[in-house]
Design a protein around this motif. Sequence first.
Motif, PDB file in Angstrom:
ATOM      1  N   ILE A  53       0.864  -1.177   0.010  1.00 19.30           N
ATOM      2  CA  ILE A  53      -0.177  -0.125  -0.030  1.00 19.30           C
ATOM      3  C   ILE A  53       0.845   1.275  -0.037  1.00 19.30           C
ATOM      4  O   ILE A  53       0.573   2.150  -0.889  1.00 19.30           O
ATOM      5  CB  ILE A  53      -0.912  -0.176   1.100  1.00 19.30           C
ATOM      6  CG1 ILE A  53      -1.845  -1.130   0.876  1.00 19.30           C
ATOM      7  CG2 ILE A  53      -1.465   1.276   1.413  1.00 19.30           C
ATOM      8  CD1 ILE A  53      -3.029  -1.239   2.065  1.00 19.30           C
ATOM      9  N   SER A  54       2.214   1.242   0.752  1.00 23.25           N
ATOM     10  CA  SER A  54       2.804   2.423   0.717  1.00 23.25           C
ATOM     11  C   SER A  54       3.497   2.731  -0.497  1.00 23.25           C
ATOM     12  O   SER A  54       3.494   3.767  -0.912  1.00 23.25           O
ATOM     13  CB  SER A  54       3.959   2.081   1.919  1.00 23.25           C
ATOM     14  OG  SER A  54       4.912   3.392   1.644  1.00 23.25           O
ATOM     15  N   ILE A  55       3.850   1.757  -1.141  1.00 21.79           N
ATOM     16  CA  ILE A  55       4.419   1.853  -2.709  1.00 21.79           C
ATOM     17  C   ILE A  55       3.393   2.198  -3.546  1.00 21.79           C
ATOM     18  O   ILE A  55       3.649   3.127  -4.188  1.00 21.79           O
ATOM     19  CB  ILE A  55       5.064   0.480  -3.206  1.00 21.79           C
ATOM     20  CG1 ILE A  55       6.133  -0.014  -2.431  1.00 21.79           C
ATOM     21  CG2 ILE A  55       5.237   0.432  -4.601  1.00 21.79           C
ATOM     22  CD1 ILE A  55       6.976  -1.252  -2.588  1.00 21.79           C
ATOM     23  N   LEU A  56       2.073   1.728  -3.537  1.00 24.36           N
ATOM     24  CA  LEU A  56       1.093   2.290  -4.283  1.00 24.36           C
ATOM     25  C   LEU A  56       0.699   3.779  -4.198  1.00 24.36           C
ATOM     26  O   LEU A  56       0.739   4.512  -5.104  1.00 24.36           O
ATOM     27  CB  LEU A  56      -0.312   1.513  -4.157  1.00 24.36           C
ATOM     28  CG  LEU A  56      -0.115  -0.123  -4.803  1.00 24.36           C
ATOM     29  CD1 LEU A  56      -1.249  -0.839  -4.623  1.00 24.36           C
ATOM     30  CD2 LEU A  56       0.156  -0.114  -6.072  1.00 24.36           C
ATOM     31  N   LEU A  57       0.670   4.166  -2.987  1.00 21.97           N
ATOM     32  CA  LEU A  57       0.327   5.465  -2.472  1.00 21.97           C
ATOM     33  C   LEU A  57       1.275   6.542  -2.965  1.00 21.97           C
ATOM     34  O   LEU A  57       1.101   7.518  -3.502  1.00 21.97           O
ATOM     35  CB  LEU A  57       0.035   5.723  -1.084  1.00 21.97           C
ATOM     36  CG  LEU A  57      -1.282   5.072  -0.559  1.00 21.97           C
ATOM     37  CD1 LEU A  57      -1.316   5.051   0.913  1.00 21.97           C
ATOM     38  CD2 LEU A  57      -2.596   5.980  -1.330  1.00 21.97           C
ATOM     39  N   SER A  58       2.799   5.782  -2.947  1.00 17.28           N
ATOM     40  CA  SER A  58       3.795   6.839  -3.315  1.00 17.28           C
ATOM     41  C   SER A  58       3.724   6.888  -4.839  1.00 17.28           C
ATOM     42  O   SER A  58       4.093   8.115  -5.333  1.00 17.28           O
ATOM     43  CB  SER A  58       4.985   6.269  -2.869  1.00 17.28           C
ATOM     44  OG  SER A  58       5.333   5.995  -1.584  1.00 17.28           O
ATOM     45  N   LEU A  59       3.464   5.983  -5.613  1.00 22.10           N
ATOM     46  CA  LEU A  59       3.423   6.083  -6.928  1.00 22.10           C
ATOM     47  C   LEU A  59       2.407   7.028  -7.424  1.00 22.10           C
ATOM     48  O   LEU A  59       2.463   7.725  -8.382  1.00 22.10           O
ATOM     49  CB  LEU A  59       3.301   4.777  -7.656  1.00 22.10           C
ATOM     50  CG  LEU A  59       4.464   3.812  -7.556  1.00 22.10           C
ATOM     51  CD1 LEU A  59       3.944   2.505  -8.157  1.00 22.10           C
ATOM     52  CD2 LEU A  59       5.688   4.397  -8.558  1.00 22.10           C
ATOM     53  N   ILE A  60       1.088   6.900  -6.696  1.00 20.13           N
ATOM     54  CA  ILE A  60       0.147   7.676  -7.215  1.00 20.13           C
ATOM     55  C   ILE A  60       0.434   9.105  -6.906  1.00 20.13           C
ATOM     56  O   ILE A  60       0.149  10.181  -7.715  1.00 20.13           O
ATOM     57  CB  ILE A  60      -1.206   7.275  -6.408  1.00 20.13           C
ATOM     58  CG1 ILE A  60      -1.695   6.049  -6.899  1.00 20.13           C
ATOM     59  CG2 ILE A  60      -2.300   8.316  -6.445  1.00 20.13           C
ATOM     60  CD1 ILE A  60      -2.889   5.202  -6.277  1.00 20.13           C
ATOM     61  N   LEU A  61       0.954   9.602  -5.495  1.00 24.76           N
ATOM     62  CA  LEU A  61       1.282  10.882  -5.234  1.00 24.76           C
ATOM     63  C   LEU A  61       2.383  11.385  -6.092  1.00 24.76           C
ATOM     64  O   LEU A  61       2.558  12.668  -6.620  1.00 24.76           O
ATOM     65  CB  LEU A  61       1.700  11.108  -3.836  1.00 24.76           C
ATOM     66  CG  LEU A  61       0.537  10.762  -2.943  1.00 24.76           C
ATOM     67  CD1 LEU A  61       1.047  10.771  -1.299  1.00 24.76           C
ATOM     68  CD2 LEU A  61      -0.490  11.782  -2.906  1.00 24.76           C
ATOM     69  N   TRP A  62       3.439  10.560  -6.561  1.00 26.76           N
ATOM     70  CA  TRP A  62       4.490  10.957  -7.442  1.00 26.76           C
ATOM     71  C   TRP A  62       3.828  11.382  -8.841  1.00 26.76           C
ATOM     72  O   TRP A  62       4.185  12.217  -9.301  1.00 26.76           O
ATOM     73  CB  TRP A  62       5.485   9.872  -7.695  1.00 26.76           C
ATOM     74  CG  TRP A  62       6.493  10.249  -8.576  1.00 26.76           C
ATOM     75  CD1 TRP A  62       7.746  10.952  -8.334  1.00 26.76           C
ATOM     76  CD2 TRP A  62       6.740   9.452  -9.777  1.00 26.76           C
ATOM     77  NE1 TRP A  62       8.602  11.167  -9.454  1.00 26.76           N
ATOM     78  CE2 TRP A  62       8.066  10.298 -10.378  1.00 26.76           C
ATOM     79  CE3 TRP A  62       5.882   8.787 -10.719  1.00 26.76           C
ATOM     80  CZ2 TRP A  62       8.274   9.891 -11.649  1.00 26.76           C
ATOM     81  CZ3 TRP A  62       6.591   8.495 -11.811  1.00 26.76           C
ATOM     82  CH2 TRP A  62       7.485   9.107 -12.231  1.00 26.76           C
ATOM     83  N   LEU A  63       3.071  10.543  -9.247  1.00 27.24           N
ATOM     84  CA  LEU A  63       2.200  10.689 -10.612  1.00 27.24           C
ATOM     85  C   LEU A  63       1.235  12.091 -10.435  1.00 27.24           C
ATOM     86  O   LEU A  63       1.579  12.903 -11.375  1.00 27.24           O
ATOM     87  CB  LEU A  63       1.229   9.597 -10.973  1.00 27.24           C
ATOM     88  CG  LEU A  63       1.885   8.459 -11.290  1.00 27.24           C
ATOM     89  CD1 LEU A  63       0.854   7.495 -11.640  1.00 27.24           C
ATOM     90  CD2 LEU A  63       2.738   8.730 -12.785  1.00 27.24           C
ATOM     91  N   PHE A  64       0.724  12.480  -9.349  1.00 26.51           N
ATOM     92  CA  PHE A  64      -0.110  13.804  -9.371  1.00 26.51           C
ATOM     93  C   PHE A  64       0.999  14.932  -9.151  1.00 26.51           C
ATOM     94  O   PHE A  64       0.574  16.038  -9.721  1.00 26.51           O
ATOM     95  CB  PHE A  64      -0.959  13.678  -8.071  1.00 26.51           C
ATOM     96  CG  PHE A  64      -2.167  12.928  -8.419  1.00 26.51           C
ATOM     97  CD1 PHE A  64      -3.148  13.523  -9.359  1.00 26.51           C
ATOM     98  CD2 PHE A  64      -2.692  11.817  -7.601  1.00 26.51           C
ATOM     99  CE1 PHE A  64      -4.132  12.690  -9.585  1.00 26.51           C
ATOM    100  CE2 PHE A  64      -3.741  11.054  -8.026  1.00 26.51           C
ATOM    101  CZ  PHE A  64      -4.671  11.549  -8.953  1.00 26.51           C
ATOM    102  N   ASN A  65       1.930  14.783  -8.693  1.00 26.57           N
ATOM    103  CA  ASN A  65       3.066  15.908  -8.210  1.00 26.57           C
ATOM    104  C   ASN A  65       3.748  16.063  -9.402  1.00 26.57           C
ATOM    105  O   ASN A  65       4.493  17.120  -9.641  1.00 26.57           O
ATOM    106  CB  ASN A  65       3.803  15.607  -7.287  1.00 26.57           C
ATOM    107  CG  ASN A  65       3.188  15.958  -5.938  1.00 26.57           C
ATOM    108  OD1 ASN A  65       2.331  16.644  -5.740  1.00 26.57           O
ATOM    109  ND2 ASN A  65       3.639  15.256  -4.866  1.00 26.57           N
ATOM    110  N   ARG A  66       4.004  15.319 -10.525  1.00 28.00           N
ATOM    111  CA  ARG A  66       4.361  15.281 -11.810  1.00 28.00           C
ATOM    112  C   ARG A  66       3.820  16.363 -12.603  1.00 28.00           C
ATOM    113  O   ARG A  66       3.629  17.175 -13.314  1.00 28.00           O
ATOM    114  CB  ARG A  66       4.576  14.063 -12.590  1.00 28.00           C
ATOM    115  CG  ARG A  66       6.209  13.602 -12.538  1.00 28.00           C
ATOM    116  CD  ARG A  66       6.448  12.636 -13.159  1.00 28.00           C
ATOM    117  NE  ARG A  66       7.482  12.650 -14.256  1.00 28.00           N
ATOM    118  CZ  ARG A  66       7.690  12.042 -15.158  1.00 28.00           C
ATOM    119  NH1 ARG A  66       6.717  11.193 -15.835  1.00 28.00           N
ATOM    120  NH2 ARG A  66       8.778  12.437 -16.134  1.00 28.00           N
TER     121      ARG A  66
END
Length: 66
Positions: A53-66
Amino acid sequence: MANLFLGLGALFLLIGIALKWGLLDWFGRLPGDIRYEGEHFAFFAPITSMLLISILLSLILWLFNR
């Protein structure tokens, strides 16, 4: 701020539906999750599930901040 609350509400609704339909039965039963049940004691540590879950949330937040 209103959009944030609407988004969180929609997210909680989707999670609730997934729990109701049994789509998240895998959570807590992955290899690496620790479960011990004794006679008077129970211990549960979903280490692998929380890492996923941590990896998935990190990826999602990384995509939104890009």
